[in-house]
Design an enzyme around this catalytic site. Structure first.
Site, PDB file in Angstrom:
ATOM      1  N   CYS A  44       0.834  -1.209   0.000  1.00 36.49           N
ATOM      2  CA  CYS A  44       0.000   0.000   0.000  1.00 36.49           C
ATOM      3  C   CYS A  44       0.867   1.256   0.000  1.00 36.49           C
ATOM      4  O   CYS A  44       0.541   2.247  -0.670  1.00 36.49           O
ATOM      5  CB  CYS A  44      -0.920   0.022   1.222  1.00 36.49           C
ATOM      6  SG  CYS A  44      -2.063  -1.372   1.269  1.00 36.49           S
TER       7      CYS A  44
HETATM    8  C1  BEZ Z   1       0.458  -4.604   1.860  1.00 41.77           C
HETATM    9  O1  BEZ Z   1       0.112  -3.499   1.491  1.00 41.77           O
HETATM   10  O2  BEZ Z   1       1.617  -4.983   1.764  1.00 41.77           O
HETATM   11  C2  BEZ Z   1      -0.545  -5.569   2.416  1.00 41.77           C
HETATM   12  C3  BEZ Z   1      -1.687  -5.084   3.058  1.00 41.77           C
HETATM   13  C4  BEZ Z   1      -2.609  -5.970   3.603  1.00 41.77           C
HETATM   14  C5  BEZ Z   1      -2.398  -7.333   3.461  1.00 41.77           C
HETATM   15  C6  BEZ Z   1      -1.277  -7.799   2.782  1.00 41.77           C
HETATM   16  C7  BEZ Z   1      -0.347  -6.919   2.267  1.00 41.77           C
END
Ligand code: BEZ
Length: 219
Positions: A44
């Site tokens: 994210c």
């Molecule tokens: C991420 O942004 O890396 C992420 C967010 C929620 C679950 C898995 C990965």
């Protein structure tokens, strides 16, 4: 469940850029509303930095962008520092705080079989008529390609103005296809320069509205 062509639900929300009412905030232009699963997570963080980097490209196309997760406003505000620090681009668009899932539920951004509590990576493109033009959903483990979102917006904006469709992997400036709904008779009026037709149903023309590089600038 929202489907293509449906009205994009209006809502009010707290964001990192102050409170917004979605339709009013859109004004007469286009919008991208996208969700991410969680603040302070790696994928994210890269996505939000990338959207900030591409903001001038969205602006050029008269598209406003808003992100969203179920995290509270204070969390978004603290995370913004990390995005700037690690991605080199500060948050320059509103990030919606949706802790009560008001907006997520309106747009079906929580998919319980993926996660009971977190939003998936949804993308909605909304047109100036406030109708949904595009929906894409990615899982949490896969970061999106926001240049692809811009490419689709180029296609959506072109096809909303001209009776054409865009072929596989099309990019702005490349040849397009005369819409199947246009008869050959009407196509002669709309495309008086003619078209290439390797098959009667596959009628190819240069992108309308695109000036060639050798053409004199319009003054
Ligand atoms: C991420 O942004 O890396 C992420 C967010 C929620 C679950 C898995 C990965």
């Amino acid at each position: 469940m929202i489907q293509l062509g449906d009205p994009a639900p209006d809502f009010t929300a707290e964001t990192t850029a102050g409170p917004i009412r979605f339709h009013q905030w859109m004004g007469d232009g286009w919008a991208v509303l996208f969700s991410h699963p969680k603040d302070f997570t790696p994928v994210c963080t890269t996505e939000l930095g990338e959207v900030a980097r591409l903001k001038p490209e969205f602006d050029k196309r008269n598209v406003k962008v808003a992100g969203l997760s179920v995290d509270p406003l204070g969390s978004h505000q603290s995370w913004a520092d990390d995005i700037r620090e690690t991605q080199g681009h500060a948050l320059n668009f509103p990030l919606i705080a949706d802790p009560d899932r008001k907006v997520s539920d309106l747009y079906g951004m929580v998919h319980p079989n993926a996660s009971d509590t977190l939003t998936v990576r949804s993308v909605f493109v909304v047109g100036p008529d406030k109708k949904v033009k595009l929906m894409i959903t990615y899982p949490a483990s896969t970061g999106r390609n926001f240049e692809e979102i811009l490419r689709v917006i180029d296609s959506l904006q072109l096809t909303s103005m001209y009776s054409v469709a865009t072929p596989v992997n099309w990019r702005r400036g490349e040849d397009v296809i005369i819409a199947s709904s246009v008869s050959d008779e009407d196509a002669k009026k709309k495309f008086p320069e003619g078209w290439k037709a390797p098959k009667p149903y596959l009628r190819i023309v240069p992108q309308p509205g695109e000036r060639s590089e050798t053409e004199a600038p319009v003054r």
